[in-house]
Design an enzyme around this catalytic site. Structure first.
Site, PDB file in Angstrom:
ATOM      1  N   THR A 197       0.777  -1.157   0.009  1.00  0.00           N
ATOM      2  CA  THR A 197      -0.126  -0.024   0.105  1.00  0.00           C
ATOM      3  C   THR A 197       0.874   1.396  -0.078  1.00  0.00           C
ATOM      4  OG1 THR A 197      -0.229   0.373   2.436  1.00  0.00           O
ATOM      5  CG2 THR A 197      -1.815  -1.225   1.314  1.00  0.00           C
ATOM      6  N   GLY A 198       0.182   2.334  -0.485  1.00  0.00           N
ATOM      7  CA  GLY A 198       1.119   3.665  -0.626  1.00  0.00           C
ATOM      8  C   GLY A 198       2.167   3.422  -1.624  1.00  0.00           C
ATOM      9  N   ALA A 199       2.173   2.861  -2.815  1.00  0.00           N
ATOM     10  CA  ALA A 199       2.826   2.386  -3.629  1.00  0.00           C
ATOM     11  C   ALA A 199       3.321   3.590  -4.412  1.00  0.00           C
ATOM     12  CB  ALA A 199       2.498   1.081  -4.317  1.00  0.00           C
TER      13      ALA A 199
ATOM     14  N   SER B  50       4.298   6.459  -4.279  1.00  0.00           N
ATOM     15  CA  SER B  50       5.673   7.389  -3.914  1.00  0.00           C
ATOM     16  C   SER B  50       6.531   6.920  -2.812  1.00  0.00           C
ATOM     17  CB  SER B  50       5.170   8.975  -3.809  1.00  0.00           C
ATOM     18  OG  SER B  50       4.431   8.852  -2.338  1.00  0.00           O
ATOM     19  N   GLY B  51       7.717   7.476  -2.575  1.00  0.00           N
ATOM     20  CA  GLY B  51       8.365   7.253  -1.217  1.00  0.00           C
ATOM     21  C   GLY B  51       8.703   5.654  -1.095  1.00  0.00           C
ATOM     22  N   ILE B  52       8.681   5.308   0.132  1.00  0.00           N
ATOM     23  CA  ILE B  52       9.028   4.155   0.531  1.00  0.00           C
ATOM     24  C   ILE B  52       8.178   3.056  -0.137  1.00  0.00           C
ATOM     25  CG2 ILE B  52       9.079   2.316   2.626  1.00  0.00           C
ATOM     26  CD1 ILE B  52       9.659   4.934   4.340  1.00  0.00           C
ATOM     27  N   GLY B  53       7.013   3.110  -0.456  1.00  0.00           N
ATOM     28  CA  GLY B  53       6.376   2.183  -1.105  1.00  0.00           C
ATOM     29  C   GLY B  53       6.573   2.013  -2.659  1.00  0.00           C
TER      30      GLY B  53
ATOM     31  N   SER C  62       7.345   3.776  12.858  1.00  0.00           N
ATOM     32  CA  SER C  62       8.137   5.068  12.646  1.00  0.00           C
ATOM     33  C   SER C  62       9.269   4.974  14.022  1.00  0.00           C
ATOM     34  CB  SER C  62       7.581   6.158  12.569  1.00  0.00           C
ATOM     35  OG  SER C  62       8.278   7.539  12.843  1.00  0.00           O
TER      36      SER C  62
ATOM     37  N   TYR D  87       0.553  12.375  14.376  1.00  0.00           N
ATOM     38  CA  TYR D  87       1.373  11.459  13.587  1.00  0.00           C
ATOM     39  C   TYR D  87       2.286  10.323  14.685  1.00  0.00           C
ATOM     40  CZ  TYR D  87       4.804   9.352  10.434  1.00  0.00           C
ATOM     41  OH  TYR D  87       5.668   8.226   9.710  1.00  0.00           O
TER      42      TYR D  87
END
Length: 348
Positions: free
Chosen positions: A16-18, A20-23, A146, A159
């Site tokens: 998931t969250g694929a 941008s970024g880490i995904g 995190s 957060y």
């Protein structure tokens, strides 16, 4: 019953969250290693572009435009994986959003939206993954927490709360699955500050543009840790020695760490640049202007491309890892200065 973990080139992996970024980094890295992928993000157009990119490399990819805060969307992710590939070997709950600002100043609807994605998105994904894996013979669940899962910071209070909640939920779920001897491994990844689009996508209530406090690490380090856990069970992984330092220091010297954080974290999260008026963010809807980017490309922070601590912890070097962790704790004590350390350490 322990889970049987396949090699990456034999796995079906949900991320998931694929977009941008880490995904995104993890998706590309997994594709290079031969995994079959089910990629989810709110940005369907970006997913289509990413899928085309990866298919040209020979990767088998399915995509699902989904908001992880919506349980029906997450169920569609699981159903797509089963219909396309027949099973799920690893499910990675990575999607996340952020806000910068004092807790009293951030709108309640923004607090709630953040928690809906960061916490309930992990809950929805975890329960869907567990259901599918129980039906299919087991697998690995990897939740991205995190460094603030252990050590909250001001200006990112909600957060921090969401990542605390992710840790508690993940640990509780792991114990329940172990009790019933389900063949599912559950890992928690706790990155330090990472050079992604996090600050660009976050909703910012401050007068300055947001920036992550140093040290900042490359997203490749997180992706490597995630894919390591997909093949070799690790209960939790600190990505970046700073994450371990902060966690250990907070556990052993909470009052001292409060003093350090109060003195440093306000200025360290504010850029030298004024906030752009009308800047877009990705809290409530995707920001297409920054899709398919792994990194922000910070100009105010030097990005660390490797982490000796993380490499040693993943490669079963317990003595060296313990020594580095002890050194990190000593460094935190020295950072505070002898005067503050003497005043605070007695009640830390």
């Amino acid at each position: 019953m322990s889970a049987t973990l396949r090699k990456i080139n034999e796995q079906v992996i949900v991320i998931t969250g694929a977009s941008s970024g880490i995904g995104l980094t993890t998706a590309r890295m997994a594709a290079e290693q031969g995994a079959k992928l089910v990629l989810a993000s709110r940005n369907g157009d970006a997913l289509d572009q990413l899928a085309s990119e990866l298919r040209r490399q020979g990767c088998q990819v399915a995509t699902v435009a989904a908001d992880v805060g919506n349980v029906q969307d997450v169920e569609r992710i699981g159903q797509t994986a089963i219909e396309r590939f027949g099973r799920i070997d690893t499910w990675i709950n990575n999607a996340g959003v952020g806000t910068f600002g004092k807790l009293e100043e951030v709108a309640l609807e923004d607090h709630q939206r953040l928690f809906q994605t960061n916490f309930w998105g992990v809950v929805h994904g975890s329960l869907e993954a567990v259901k599918r894996m129980k039906q299919g013979g087991g697998g690995t669940l990897i939740n991205v927490g995190s460094e603030v899962s252990d050590a909250p910071v001001p200006l990112q209070g909600m957060y921090s709360a969401s990542k605390h909640a992710v840790k508690a939920f993940t640990d509780s779920l792991r114990m329940e699955l172990e009790k019933e001897e389900a063949p599912i491994a559950v890992s928690l990844i706790k990155p330090a500050a990472i050079d992604t689009l996090f600050t660009v996508h976050a909703k910012n209530y401050m007068d300055k543009e947001a920036v992550l406090p140093p040290p900042v690490y490359a997203p490749d380090i997180v992706a490597k840790a995630i894919l390591h856990c997909a093949q070799h069970y690790k209960r939790e992984v600190f990505v970046g020695g700073a994450s371990k330092l902060i966690s250990a220091s907070r556990a052993r010297m909470p009052h001292l760490m409060d003093s350090i954080v109060r003195a440093s974290m306000y200025s360290q999260q504010k850029s030298k640049f004024d906030k752009m008026p009308g800047r877009p963010d990705a809290l409530h809807k995707p920001d297409p202007t920054h899709a398919l980017r792994e990194r922000e490309g910070m100009t105010e922070r030097t990005v660390k491309e490797t982490s000796l601590y993380t490499n040693l912890s993943l490669n079963k070097k317990p003595l060296m890892t313990a020594l580095l962790g002890g050194g990190a704790l000593f460094a935190a004590w020295k950072l505070a200065g002898p005067g503050m350390a003497r005043r605070k350490l007695g009640r830390a």
